[in-house]
Design an enzyme around this catalytic site. Structure first.
Site, PDB file in Angstrom:
ATOM      1  N   LEU A   1      35.188  16.713 144.150  1.00 39.71           N
ATOM      2  CA  LEU A   1      35.205  17.286 145.496  1.00 39.71           C
ATOM      3  C   LEU A   1      35.579  16.259 146.558  1.00 39.71           C
ATOM      4  CD1 LEU A   1      31.937  19.420 145.314  1.00 39.71           C
ATOM      5  CD2 LEU A   1      34.301  20.266 145.269  1.00 39.71           C
ATOM      6  N   GLY A   2      35.191  14.994 146.328  1.00 38.10           N
ATOM      7  CA  GLY A   2      35.487  13.969 147.322  1.00 38.10           C
ATOM      8  C   GLY A   2      34.951  12.613 146.921  1.00 38.10           C
TER       9      GLY A   2
ATOM     10  N   GLY B   1      33.455   8.746 148.522  1.00 43.62           N
ATOM     11  CA  GLY B   1      32.940   7.981 149.645  1.00 43.62           C
ATOM     12  C   GLY B   1      32.955   6.511 149.291  1.00 43.62           C
TER      13      GLY B   1
ATOM     14  N   PHE C   1      30.497   4.556 148.232  1.00 40.45           N
ATOM     15  CA  PHE C   1      29.778   4.218 147.003  1.00 40.45           C
ATOM     16  C   PHE C   1      29.836   5.298 145.936  1.00 40.45           C
ATOM     17  CE2 PHE C   1      27.459   1.551 150.102  1.00 40.45           C
ATOM     18  CZ  PHE C   1      27.717   0.325 149.515  1.00 40.45           C
TER      19      PHE C   1
ATOM     20  N   LYS D   1      26.539  14.067 143.560  1.00 35.09           N
ATOM     21  CA  LYS D   1      27.056  12.795 144.080  1.00 35.09           C
ATOM     22  C   LYS D   1      26.680  11.739 143.065  1.00 35.09           C
ATOM     23  CE  LYS D   1      26.683   9.751 148.121  1.00 35.09           C
ATOM     24  NZ  LYS D   1      26.056   9.624 149.458  1.00 35.09           N
TER      25      LYS D   1
ATOM     26  N   ASP E   1      26.144   8.052 160.856  1.00 36.54           N
ATOM     27  CA  ASP E   1      27.521   8.270 160.395  1.00 36.54           C
ATOM     28  C   ASP E   1      27.926   9.726 160.641  1.00 36.54           C
ATOM     29  OD1 ASP E   1      29.969   7.440 159.381  1.00 36.54           O
ATOM     30  OD2 ASP E   1      29.413   7.788 157.291  1.00 36.54           O
TER      31      ASP E   1
END
Length: 182
Positions: free
Chosen positions: A9-10, A12, A14, A38, A133
């Site tokens: 999905l994506g 980051g 880390f 994640k 963030d």
């Protein structure tokens, strides 16, 4: 292993996020048991500070569990190579993507979005948390619907604070840092 991992999905700093489904679930129940996971590789963590950041992220998400406009943390697991956070799947995509595709928001539509963003910031602050963030990429829509609820994610840079405490370190994504911080 309790979950089957699917498409990415994506990514980051880390972690990488994938779709995942709970194992042993019938086809009819599959949609109810589909999440995002994640995955944070331990090899990408550099020292105790990074490990503490991940622990704090999990703790903050547990504290904010069931708060409106916060992505729900279903659970967190650790093995020899990684830490996995099982999260509510927000299938509507990022606020950033929707802004780009829509090209224009009426004041009424924009106010609905901003209200949700401020509600979650308020919930964080009441609980002594600063996100650090906040950006359109970290706000996700629960569904593809036009009036879908908006939810904040990625508490990796978040921290606890006390009233009157001052922060001096530069934290966040470069494109969104206030000029006075730079």
């Amino acid at each position: 292993q309790l979950y089957d991992t699917g498409k990415e999905l994506g990514r980051g700093t880390f972690g990488t996020t994938y779709v995942c489904t709970k194992k042993g679930v019938s086809a009819e129940e599959r949609a109810k048991h589909t999440y995002a996971v994640k995955v944070i590789l331990k090899s990408s963590l550099q020292g105790e500070g990074d490990i503490d950041d991940v622990k704090r992220e999990v703790k903050i998400m547990e504290l904010l569990k069931n708060k409106s406009h916060v992505v729900l943390l279903e659970g967190a697991f650790e093995d020899k190579t990684s830490i996995k956070m099982i999260l509510e799947l927000c299938a509507g995509g990022e606020l950033f993507e929707r802004i780009i595709s829509k090209k224009h928001y009426s004041e009424k539509d924009a106010s609905k979005i901003v209200r949700q963003m401020l509600e979650v910031v308020g919930a964080c602050h009441v609980n002594g948390i600063i996100h650090r963030d906040l950006k359109p990429e970290n706000f996700l829509f629960a569904t593809q619907d036009e009036d879908s609820p908006l939810k904040v994610t990625d508490f990796g840079l978040s921290t606890f604070y006390r009233h009157g405490q001052r922060f001096t370190e530069v934290v966040g994504s470069a494109y969104y840092i206030a000029p006075e911080v730079l």
